[in-house]
Design an enzyme around this catalytic site. Structure first.
Site, PDB file in Angstrom:
ATOM      1  N   LYS A 198       0.836  -1.203   0.000  1.00 15.07           N
ATOM      2  CA  LYS A 198       0.000   0.000   0.000  1.00 15.07           C
ATOM      3  C   LYS A 198       0.879   1.265   0.000  1.00 15.07           C
ATOM      4  O   LYS A 198       2.097   1.178   0.073  1.00 15.07           O
ATOM      5  CB  LYS A 198      -0.973  -0.039   1.185  1.00 15.07           C
ATOM      6  CG  LYS A 198      -1.981  -1.220   1.083  1.00 15.07           C
ATOM      7  CD  LYS A 198      -2.960  -1.050  -0.047  1.00 15.07           C
ATOM      8  CE  LYS A 198      -3.764  -2.255  -0.504  1.00 15.07           C
ATOM      9  NZ  LYS A 198      -4.357  -3.148   0.461  1.00 15.07           N
TER      10      LYS A 198
HETATM   11  C1  LIG Z   1      -5.498  -4.153   0.749  1.00 13.80           C
HETATM   12  C2  LIG Z   1      -6.971  -3.990   0.716  1.00 13.80           C
HETATM   13  C3  LIG Z   1      -7.796  -4.339   1.792  1.00 13.80           C
HETATM   14  C4  LIG Z   1      -7.306  -5.094   2.976  1.00 13.80           C
HETATM   15  O1  LIG Z   1      -6.275  -4.490   3.619  1.00 13.80           O
HETATM   16  P1  LIG Z   1      -5.492  -5.321   4.764  1.00 13.80           P
HETATM   17  O2  LIG Z   1      -4.751  -4.267   5.513  1.00 13.80           O
HETATM   18  O3  LIG Z   1      -4.589  -6.277   4.044  1.00 13.80           O
HETATM   19  O4  LIG Z   1      -6.512  -6.017   5.578  1.00 13.80           O
HETATM   20  C5  LIG Z   1      -9.135  -4.030   1.740  1.00 13.80           C
HETATM   21  N1  LIG Z   1      -9.664  -3.443   0.657  1.00 13.80           N
HETATM   22  C6  LIG Z   1      -8.931  -3.121  -0.417  1.00 13.80           C
HETATM   23  C7  LIG Z   1      -9.584  -2.433  -1.569  1.00 13.80           C
HETATM   24  C8  LIG Z   1      -7.563  -3.405  -0.432  1.00 13.80           C
HETATM   25  O5  LIG Z   1      -6.829  -3.099  -1.508  1.00 13.80           O
END
Ligand SMILES: *Cc1c(COP(=O)(O)O)cnc(C)c1O
Length: 396
Positions: A198
């Site tokens: 991210k």
């Molecule tokens: C990465 C992601 C999540 C989940 O995030 P985590 O921190 O891995 O639980 C949820 N929604 C979207 C759109 C994502 O890209």
């Protein structure tokens, strides 16, 4: 005769890589040396910094930031605190990661998937309205790739029908709507992800943000076993350290200080990271112009796009199947991905709700043609040029 020397092979360009600096590393070491490795002072500081990053140091609007060990956990806590349960329906986009929708099922409620706007790849607000039933309790927009969903329209709709709004902002740090950062809009809660790929990362982690004091209090309790005092409170306060009360069967969703140590310094770099992503996206736009590709939508003038992903779609007449295109890029030493295999195509969601591809024509069409190209801050313009060259060759 000797063969001409072969050029040195370029190293593989992965799809994503985190950018971890010496400050992050030193802060993690500090956490390790301090003896406090679970939720404690660094998590508190990360929460406070995050709140101030979004809002203002003075916090006049009463924003709460609650650190959790994933965005999935944060989404679950937000819906739980809003009282979503069996018999309820929550509307979201089919064009997302399964985490957005699975948390609704954790609570025994049902998911109503809707199609996307083909221009923005974000949830189609008109279809949201059409999907509302007497059982609908909430809407969960996703700011796909870091471009904000149409929040003014969604918030107006939610107000008209008395629905809650929980934003999945996993891609959206920093993203703005009307000049305001996602996380400070008028929704009930917003959840960010600090997963490894991210825009900022703590390895695993997330942040639940809300102005609803009751929601914040419930989420803080449910984050740690439903206990009304967390370990840091108990071992640093003057009142007896051993005493706490369990008020609900809560979850184990707290963030560690080791992870928060990363987050503190990643957050400080979030705007610089975003500028680098904008630069790389603009370089892609320029290098890929004129090819049989649909380039990603831009943010409206003056708004921030977090550019978590750079997603191109093969145009009709590109003359190559998407899967083959990805193979060719891989053979050229470039990692790609696809965001997302829509939820309606996955066995669980398909079978539970009897979903057919034809019900989501825009998501389906986009999915079959889309490729996420590498986009991360450790890339430079030479990397973009290299990817663009490989894209050109794959399309030739
Ligand atoms: C990465 C992601 C999540 C989940 O995030 P985590 O921190 O891995 O639980 C949820 N929604 C979207 C759109 C994502 O890209």
């Amino acid at each position: 005769m000797t063969a001409p020397p072969t050029p040195p092979e370029l190293p593989f360009l992965p799809f994503a890589l985190p950018e971890i600096g010496e400050e992050e590393i030193a802060e993690v070491v500090d956490a390790l040396r301090s003896g406090w490795v679970t939720t404690g002072p660094k998590t508190r500081r990360f929460e406070e910094d995050f709140r101030a990053f979004l809002d203002a140091p003075t916090n006049e609007t009463g924003l709460h930031a609650i650190a959790v060990n994933s965005a999935t956990a944060g989404l679950h806590l937000a819906l739980e605190a809003l009282g979503i349960g069996p018999g309820d329906e929550v509307i979201t986009t089919t064009h997302t990661f399964t985490a957005t929708a699975e948390v609704v099922r954790y609570l025994g409620a049902d998911v109503k998937l809707v199609d996307i706007d083909p221009a923005t790849l974000n949830i189609d607000v008109g279809l949201v309205e059409a999907a509302i039933t007497p059982r609908t309790k909430a809407i969960m927009p996703v700011h796909y790739a870091g471009l904000a969903a149409d929040m003014p329209a969604l918030l107006a709709l939610a107000r008209r029908y008395g629905l809650k709004v929980v934003e999945d902002a996993a891609h959206a740090l920093p993203t703005t709507v009307g000049g305001r950062l996602v996380g400070t809009l008028d929704s009930d809660a917003t959840v960010f992800s600090f997963y490894a790929n991210k825009t900022i990362t703590t390895g695993e982690g997330g942040m639940l943000v809300t102005r609803d004091a009751a929601l914040a209090q419930r989420a803080r309790i449910m984050r740690l076993h439903g206990m009304n005092r967390d370990a840091f409170d108990r071992f640093t306060a003057k009142v007896p350290s051993w005493y706490y009360e369990v008020v609900a069967p809560g979850f184990k969703y707290n963030l560690t200080d080791i992870a928060a140590a990363l987050g503190i310094h990643q957050l400080r770099r979030a705007h610089d990271f975003q500028k680098q992503r904008v630069l790389l996206a603009a370089a892609y736009d320029e290098a890929l112009a004129g090819l049989p590709l649909v380039l990603p939508p831009r943010a409206p003038a003056g708004e921030l796009h977090a550019w978590h992903l750079y997603v191109v779609r093969l145009a009709d007449g590109a003359g190559i199947h998407r899967d083959r295109f990805i193979e060719r890029l891989f053979d050229a030493g470039i990692g790609c991905s696809v965001h997302y295999i829509p939820l309606h195509l996955h066995p669980y969601w398909r079978d539970r709700y009897g979903l057919k591809p034809g019900a989501f024509p825009h998501s389906q069409h986009a999915y079959e043609r889309m490729v996420s190209l590498p986009l991360y801050t450790r890339m430079g313009l030479a990397d973009v040029a290299r990817v663009a060259k490989a894209v050109r060759a794959a399309l030739a």
